[in-house]
Design a protein around this motif. Structure first.
Motif, mmCIF file in Angstrom:
data_model
loop_
_atom_site.group_PDB
_atom_site.id
_atom_site.type_symbol
_atom_site.label_atom_id
_atom_site.label_comp_id
_atom_site.label_asym_id
_atom_site.label_seq_id
_atom_site.Cartn_x
_atom_site.Cartn_y
_atom_site.Cartn_z
ATOM 1 N N TRP A 6 43.534 -3.333 5.508
ATOM 2 C CA TRP A 6 42.758 -2.207 6.047
ATOM 3 C C TRP A 6 41.494 -1.948 5.237
ATOM 4 O O TRP A 6 40.494 -1.476 5.779
ATOM 5 C CB TRP A 6 43.623 -0.958 6.113
ATOM 6 N N ILE A 7 41.529 -2.252 3.933
ATOM 7 C CA ILE A 7 40.332 -2.053 3.114
ATOM 8 C C ILE A 7 39.244 -3.037 3.505
ATOM 9 O O ILE A 7 38.070 -2.681 3.665
ATOM 10 C CB ILE A 7 40.685 -2.190 1.621
ATOM 11 N N LEU A 8 39.628 -4.286 3.682
ATOM 12 C CA LEU A 8 38.654 -5.314 4.043
ATOM 13 C C LEU A 8 38.106 -5.108 5.452
ATOM 14 O O LEU A 8 36.978 -5.511 5.749
ATOM 15 C CB LEU A 8 39.286 -6.707 3.938
ATOM 16 N N SER A 9 38.884 -4.480 6.320
ATOM 17 C CA SER A 9 38.449 -4.304 7.701
ATOM 18 C C SER A 9 37.588 -3.063 7.903
ATOM 19 O O SER A 9 37.100 -2.831 9.011
ATOM 20 C CB SER A 9 39.672 -4.222 8.625
ATOM 21 N N LEU A 10 37.388 -2.261 6.855
ATOM 22 C CA LEU A 10 36.530 -1.090 6.979
ATOM 23 C C LEU A 10 35.085 -1.504 7.237
ATOM 24 O O LEU A 10 34.654 -2.582 6.833
ATOM 25 C CB LEU A 10 36.599 -0.237 5.710
ATOM 26 N N HIS A 11 34.346 -0.628 7.886
ATOM 27 C CA HIS A 11 32.925 -0.881 8.143
ATOM 28 C C HIS A 11 32.180 -0.947 6.810
ATOM 29 O O HIS A 11 32.483 -0.198 5.870
ATOM 30 C CB HIS A 11 32.355 0.235 9.017
ATOM 31 N N PRO A 12 31.191 -1.837 6.675
ATOM 32 C CA PRO A 12 30.452 -1.962 5.404
ATOM 33 C C PRO A 12 29.859 -0.653 4.913
ATOM 34 O O PRO A 12 29.858 -0.382 3.704
ATOM 35 C CB PRO A 12 29.358 -2.979 5.734
ATOM 36 N N LEU A 13 29.360 0.180 5.818
ATOM 37 C CA LEU A 13 28.764 1.446 5.387
ATOM 38 C C LEU A 13 29.811 2.416 4.854
ATOM 39 O O LEU A 13 29.525 3.216 3.962
ATOM 40 C CB LEU A 13 27.999 2.088 6.549
ATOM 41 N N THR A 14 31.027 2.344 5.374
ATOM 42 C CA THR A 14 32.102 3.187 4.843
ATOM 43 C C THR A 14 32.393 2.809 3.399
ATOM 44 O O THR A 14 32.561 3.682 2.535
ATOM 45 C CB THR A 14 33.382 3.029 5.698
ATOM 46 N N LYS A 15 32.440 1.525 3.119
ATOM 47 C CA LYS A 15 32.650 1.063 1.737
ATOM 48 C C LYS A 15 31.472 1.455 0.852
ATOM 49 O O LYS A 15 31.656 1.839 -0.315
ATOM 50 C CB LYS A 15 32.839 -0.454 1.725
ATOM 51 N N PHE A 16 30.262 1.373 1.404
ATOM 52 C CA PHE A 16 29.079 1.743 0.631
ATOM 53 C C PHE A 16 29.074 3.241 0.328
ATOM 54 O O PHE A 16 28.724 3.661 -0.781
ATOM 55 C CB PHE A 16 27.815 1.357 1.399
ATOM 56 N N TYR A 17 29.465 4.050 1.303
ATOM 57 C CA TYR A 17 29.538 5.497 1.082
ATOM 58 C C TYR A 17 30.565 5.829 0.004
ATOM 59 O O TYR A 17 30.381 6.790 -0.763
ATOM 60 C CB TYR A 17 29.902 6.214 2.384
ATOM 61 N N PHE A 18 31.645 5.069 -0.054
ATOM 62 C CA PHE A 18 32.650 5.279 -1.101
ATOM 63 C C PHE A 18 32.043 5.041 -2.479
ATOM 64 O O PHE A 18 32.205 5.863 -3.396
ATOM 65 C CB PHE A 18 33.845 4.343 -0.871
ATOM 66 N N SER A 19 31.334 3.924 -2.639
ATOM 67 C CA SER A 19 30.692 3.613 -3.920
ATOM 68 C C SER A 19 29.644 4.660 -4.268
ATOM 69 O O SER A 19 29.522 5.078 -5.426
ATOM 70 C CB SER A 19 30.059 2.224 -3.868
ATOM 71 N N LEU A 20 28.889 5.094 -3.258
ATOM 72 C CA LEU A 20 27.862 6.107 -3.483
ATOM 73 C C LEU A 20 28.503 7.447 -3.869
ATOM 74 O O LEU A 20 27.971 8.170 -4.723
ATOM 75 C CB LEU A 20 27.021 6.265 -2.219
ATOM 76 N N SER A 21 29.636 7.755 -3.277
ATOM 77 C CA SER A 21 30.328 9.006 -3.593
ATOM 78 C C SER A 21 30.813 9.014 -5.039
ATOM 79 O O SER A 21 30.704 10.034 -5.735
ATOM 80 C CB SER A 21 31.517 9.205 -2.651
ATOM 81 N N ILE A 22 31.336 7.890 -5.496
ATOM 82 C CA ILE A 22 31.762 7.805 -6.893
ATOM 83 C C ILE A 22 30.562 7.987 -7.825
ATOM 84 O O ILE A 22 30.639 8.687 -8.840
ATOM 85 C CB ILE A 22 32.470 6.463 -7.155
#
Length: 248
Positions: A6-22
C-alpha cells in the motif's frame, strides 16, 4: 519490492506531502526526541515497503559524517556556561550538546524523509504527478533530467570501468591505484554525457516537444482513497502542532 504494497501504491504527491510534512513539523516542534521519532517512522515505513536496507545505507552514506561533524561543532563552539568536558581551549558545553542534538536530529529526520521518498517513488511517476498539477512540460523535463543525471553518470562510469578492466587496466587496490584508474575514464564519461545530451535533444525535437499544442500522455497516474485522506491528515497534524507550539 512488493507489487501490492500500500505504501508503494500511494500517489507520488501523497508521498511527497508526507516528506514535506516531516520537514515542516521538525521546525515547529523544537525537540530532538520528536525528530528521532520522525526518523523512526521513516524507518518503519521503509521496512514496511521492503526498502529498509537501501534506506539505511543511503542515510548512513549521505548523512552520517555530516551529522557527526555538525554535532561536534555545536557541542564545542555553541555559547554556554555549563561546561561538561574540557580539553585545552576546547570545551564541550551542555547548551551546545542540546542544540547540536536538535540540529543533527532535525537534519536526520528531513534527510531520511526525502531519502525514503525517492526509495519508494519512481522519478518518472513524481515528474508525471508534477506535470498533472500544472508544471509545464519543459519544467518537468528539467526536473527529470536533473534527478537522473547522477544515476546515469554513475551507471555510465561503471560501464567504462568494466571496459577498462577488460583491457587490463588495474582498477582495484589502494587509493592511489583507484585514483590512477579513475582519471582515464573522465574523458569518455564527459564525451558520452555530451553525446547523450545531443541524442535527447534530437529525440525531444522529433516528438514535437517544443510545440505550443497541449501535450497528451499514455501514462496515467490514479489516486486511491488514501491519497485523498492522507494530505488532509497531514495538514490537520501540522495545524495541531502549530497551535500547540503557540499555546505552549
Amino acid at each position: 519490492m512488493l507489487q501490492h504494497n500500500w505504501i508503494l501504491s500511494l500517489h507520488p504527491l501523497t508521498k511527497f506531502y508526507f516528506s514535506l510534512s516531516i520537514t515542516i513539523s521538525v521546525f515547529i516542534v523544537s525537540s530532538y526526541w520528536y525528530a528521532m521519532a520522525m526518523f523512526g517512522i521513516c524507518l518503519i515505513l521503509a521496512l514496511w515497503a521492503g526498502v529498509q536496507k537501501a534506506f539505511l545505507q543511503n542515510v548512513l552514506l549521505a548523512l552520517g559524517f555530516l551529522l557527526i561533524v555538525l554535532f561536534l561543532m555545536q557541542a564545542f563552539f555553541y555559547p554556554g556556561n555549563q561546561v561538561i568536558w574540557k580539553l585545552g581551549f576546547l570545551s564541550m558545553k551542555a547548551e551546545g550538546i542540546h542544540y547540536g542534538l536538535i540540529m543533527a536530529t532535525r537534519i536526520l529526520a528531513i534527510g531520511s524523509a526525502f531519502i525514503l521518498f525517492f526509495k519508494i517513488t519512481a522519478v518518472r511517476d513524481f515528474v508525471k504527478a508534477l506535470e498533472d498539477i500544472g508544471l509545464p512540460p519543459m519544467g518537468a523535463y528539467v526536473v527529470l533530467s536533473t534527478l537522473q543525471i547522477i544515476p546515469e553518470m554513475r551507471k555510465q562510469s561503471r560501464v567504462i570501468m568494466d571496459a577498462q578492466r577488460a583491457r587490463g587496466v588495474e582498477t582495484e587496490g589502494n587509493v592511489w591505484v583507484r585514483a590512477k584508474a579513475f582519471i582515464p575514464i573522465l574523458t569518455p564519461l564527459i564525451l558520452s554525457s555530451i553525446a547523450s545530451t545531443e541524442e535527447r535533444a534530437i529525440t525531444l525535437e522529433s516528438r514535437a516537444f517544443l510545440t505550443k499544442n497541449k501535450k497528451t500522455s499514455l501514462y496515467k497516474l490514479s489516486k486511491g482513497p488514501l491519497d485523498h485522506v492522507l494530505p488532509i491528515a497531514f495538514v490537520v497534524i501540522l495545524v495541531g502542532l502549530l497551535i500547540g507550539r503557540v499555546l505552549g
